[in-house]
Design an enzyme around this catalytic site. Sequence first.
Site, short mmCIF file in Angstrom:
data_model
loop_
_atom_site.label_atom_id
_atom_site.label_comp_id
_atom_site.label_asym_id
_atom_site.label_seq_id
_atom_site.Cartn_x
_atom_site.Cartn_y
_atom_site.Cartn_z
N GLY A 110 0.79 -1.23 0.00
CA GLY A 110 0.00 0.00 0.00
C GLY A 110 0.81 1.27 0.00
O GLY A 110 0.25 2.36 0.21
N GLY A 165 3.99 -3.87 -4.08
CA GLY A 165 3.94 -4.33 -5.46
C GLY A 165 4.10 -3.14 -6.39
O GLY A 165 5.14 -2.93 -6.99
N ARG A 166 3.04 -2.32 -6.47
CA ARG A 166 3.04 -1.15 -7.34
C ARG A 166 4.23 -0.25 -7.10
O ARG A 166 4.84 0.26 -8.04
CB ARG A 166 1.73 -0.38 -7.13
N CYS A 204 -15.42 0.12 -28.16
CA CYS A 204 -16.76 0.70 -28.36
C CYS A 204 -17.40 1.03 -27.02
O CYS A 204 -18.46 0.51 -26.65
CB CYS A 204 -17.63 -0.28 -29.15
N TYR A 248 -0.21 -3.23 -12.31
CA TYR A 248 -1.67 -3.21 -12.48
C TYR A 248 -2.05 -2.60 -13.83
O TYR A 248 -2.89 -1.70 -13.91
CB TYR A 248 -2.35 -2.46 -11.34
#
Length: 377
Positions: free
Chosen positions: A220, A254-255, A325, A354
């Site tokens: 986080g 992670g991120r 679309c 992500y």
Amino acid sequence: MSAPPAFLRDRMRALERLPAYVYDLDGLGENVAAVRGALAGGPELFYAAKANPDPAILRTLAPHVDGIEVASGGELAHVRATLPEARIAFGGPGKTDEELALASNLDVERLHVESPYELERLAASERPADVLLRANLRFGTTGAALQMSGPFGMDEQALSRCAAVLRDTPHLTLRGVHAHLASGLDAPAMLDLAARITDWALPWLRANGVEEPEINLGGGMAVDYEAPESRFDWKAYAAGLPAHPSVTFRVEPGRALTAYHGWYVTEVLDVKTTHGEHYAVLRGGTHHLRTPVTKGHDQPFTLLTADDTDDTGDTHPTTLVGQLCTPKDVFARDAPCPRLRPGDLIAFGMAGAYAWNISHHDFLMHPHPHFSYPARV
């Protein structure tokens, strides 16, 4: 803007297939080595594979992390095949019996138990396991991008039920707790949360017979897509963690490790003005890079052919869209751009986490992107 290094810009202009994900593995290795150095003597560093499980990413991270956190049987099998010797922690709600068996068969080091029912099924299987109980604590946090709500972990009543089961199940060993409560926090906010988690966890664990406890604080760590140059303060975080010599702390970013080292490169297919608003239609779309739709932001980007497209230096608010679309297929709205033309190349930064792995790949059945891993020379 999110400009790639010069050597990557040259490689991007020479790509034979578009769209393409371009990963700077050298830069990623340097970044995670710096994070590892900042945490020296502090918490164990596990990488949350959900952020980006690309095998090249995993292999680049492996020398610098203590282990990998997975959240499904599929991730577990993939990581074990890619990194046969890695320490693995397995978390996530809704584990099936097949996944619990796989955790035993593939030598998971820590199993993060999410509910009393999950623990009861694990106990009935008679497979030995070292477990952390995931705690869902009522600790309010401000400024969080996500609060991990009810489906994740257990309140104190459910935790007490689990402790009773563990006392009567000798083949299961309680090692500690997992408490990932929020995402998108800076170092001071993360430290405040860590202190409150620790103050709760240590008495609870020792009351339940755990003398050398593990406390997994989750991930986080904040990533700012509006300011790609800003980074989480790992040194301040490591220095500010509670000092308990008998406690093993663990974090699972992670991120914050991989986001900065990936780009999604594509080309302008069409340029149009509708009701006075400018649009550039790009090859690909959010079925390849879902991040901006998921987080509700404009994805940072750089125009690789800017020097060739507009000699005046004028910019025009332009909305960058894909080929899908749906009006939700938007990378960035009213972004200041030189006057774009078909064939111009655009590289979206902050696409190392992500991004492809969270996208709805086969909507409209467009081709999948190419992947490139250029090395520095």
